[in-house]
Design a protein around this motif. Sequence first.
Motif, PDB file in Angstrom:
ATOM      1  N   ILE A 235      -3.133  -8.089  -1.164  1.00 60.76           N
ATOM      2  CA  ILE A 235      -4.009  -6.919  -1.236  1.00 60.76           C
ATOM      3  C   ILE A 235      -3.113  -5.776  -1.680  1.00 60.76           C
ATOM      4  O   ILE A 235      -2.152  -5.432  -0.984  1.00 60.76           O
ATOM      5  N   VAL A 236      -3.375  -5.243  -2.863  1.00 61.02           N
ATOM      6  CA  VAL A 236      -2.583  -4.127  -3.400  1.00 61.02           C
ATOM      7  C   VAL A 236      -3.541  -2.946  -3.459  1.00 61.02           C
ATOM      8  O   VAL A 236      -4.447  -2.922  -4.295  1.00 61.02           O
ATOM      9  N   LYS A 237      -3.356  -1.977  -2.550  1.00 60.81           N
ATOM     10  CA  LYS A 237      -4.386  -0.946  -2.388  1.00 60.81           C
ATOM     11  C   LYS A 237      -3.798   0.425  -2.099  1.00 60.81           C
ATOM     12  O   LYS A 237      -2.659   0.557  -1.649  1.00 60.81           O
TER      13      LYS A 237
ATOM     14  N   GLN B  37       0.806  -1.224   0.000  1.00 60.44           N
ATOM     15  CA  GLN B  37       0.000   0.000   0.000  1.00 60.44           C
ATOM     16  C   GLN B  37       0.837   1.271   0.000  1.00 60.44           C
ATOM     17  O   GLN B  37       2.028   1.254   0.281  1.00 60.44           O
ATOM     18  N   ASN B  38       0.150   2.368  -0.356  1.00 59.99           N
ATOM     19  CA  ASN B  38       0.635   3.744  -0.179  1.00 59.99           C
ATOM     20  C   ASN B  38       1.825   4.143  -1.042  1.00 59.99           C
ATOM     21  O   ASN B  38       2.598   5.020  -0.666  1.00 59.99           O
ATOM     22  N   ASN B  39       1.957   3.553  -2.218  1.00 61.67           N
ATOM     23  CA  ASN B  39       2.974   4.006  -3.161  1.00 61.67           C
ATOM     24  C   ASN B  39       2.477   5.302  -3.799  1.00 61.67           C
ATOM     25  O   ASN B  39       1.431   5.319  -4.428  1.00 61.67           O
ATOM     26  N   SER B  40       3.216   6.376  -3.668  1.00 55.06           N
ATOM     27  CA  SER B  40       2.817   7.645  -4.281  1.00 55.06           C
ATOM     28  C   SER B  40       3.824   8.116  -5.332  1.00 55.06           C
ATOM     29  O   SER B  40       3.864   9.285  -5.676  1.00 55.06           O
TER      30      SER B  40
ATOM     31  N   ALA C  16      -1.056  -0.638  -9.902  1.00 60.34           N
ATOM     32  CA  ALA C  16      -0.784  -1.766  -9.012  1.00 60.34           C
ATOM     33  C   ALA C  16       0.242  -2.720  -9.627  1.00 60.34           C
ATOM     34  O   ALA C  16       1.232  -3.061  -8.988  1.00 60.34           O
ATOM     35  N   PHE C  17      -0.008  -3.166 -10.878  1.00 63.62           N
ATOM     36  CA  PHE C  17       0.869  -4.136 -11.529  1.00 63.62           C
ATOM     37  C   PHE C  17       1.291  -3.642 -12.908  1.00 63.62           C
ATOM     38  O   PHE C  17       0.447  -3.238 -13.699  1.00 63.62           O
TER      39      PHE C  17
ATOM     40  N   ASN D 101      -8.459   0.664  -5.266  1.00 64.59           N
ATOM     41  CA  ASN D 101      -8.185   2.078  -4.996  1.00 64.59           C
ATOM     42  C   ASN D 101      -6.785   2.520  -5.415  1.00 64.59           C
ATOM     43  O   ASN D 101      -6.109   3.245  -4.688  1.00 64.59           O
ATOM     44  N   ASN D 102      -6.358   2.090  -6.580  1.00 68.94           N
ATOM     45  CA  ASN D 102      -5.081   2.521  -7.147  1.00 68.94           C
ATOM     46  C   ASN D 102      -5.373   3.506  -8.270  1.00 68.94           C
ATOM     47  O   ASN D 102      -6.349   3.353  -8.994  1.00 68.94           O
ATOM     48  N   HIS D 103      -4.533   4.521  -8.418  1.00 65.13           N
ATOM     49  CA  HIS D 103      -4.725   5.519  -9.469  1.00 65.13           C
ATOM     50  C   HIS D 103      -3.375   5.885 -10.073  1.00 65.13           C
ATOM     51  O   HIS D 103      -2.399   6.080  -9.357  1.00 65.13           O
ATOM     52  N   ILE D 104      -3.347   5.971 -11.397  1.00 62.59           N
ATOM     53  CA  ILE D 104      -2.109   6.393 -12.066  1.00 62.59           C
ATOM     54  C   ILE D 104      -2.414   7.465 -13.101  1.00 62.59           C
ATOM     55  O   ILE D 104      -3.468   7.448 -13.733  1.00 62.59           O
TER      56      ILE D 104
END
Length: 170
Positions: A86-88, A65-68, A94-95, A111-114
């Motif tokens: 869980i990748v969130k 989690q929490n990669n910004s 995510a991938f 809940n991932n956004h790019i």
Amino acid sequence: TILVLPGTYYDPIDGHGKDILISSLIITSDDTSYISETIIDLSQLSDSDDPLIYQCNYLNGFTIQNNSSNQNTIQSYDNSVYQNLIVKDNISRAFGLYNGNVEIRNTIIANNHINGTGGGAQIDNADVLFDNVQFISNSCTSDGGAINIDSDSYITIYNSLITGNHSDDK
């Protein structure tokens, strides 16, 4: 095999494409509570120019989690198996799945956004199996809120849920 004890870890992982299993204690007992108890928190790595979990061929039983950084949270360039994850909550994809055969099983991608393509997964020149995977509320600014598939790629999806994902472009 590398076993990781429950706790929160703040460092990236580079598997160097080695044939090594990195797992929480889920592998010792099939107790799924280890997924939420063994956390890779990437919040302190916002300035990274590289993927944060890179070339780990076998990854099992974590919350990530929490990669910004707006870089791939998990990136594969070879044959890989990712399960019980869980990748969130990443401000990144995510991938990123490139060049090879990849299996993703029993995983929640949420809940991932790019700023780019493929909020949940970007697939290029890869054959990917999604089995019992949930893509929930992922987004991107271009194509593929949940999944973006580029050249020479094939995907198979079994027993999975894709809901609430959004692309600004389409």
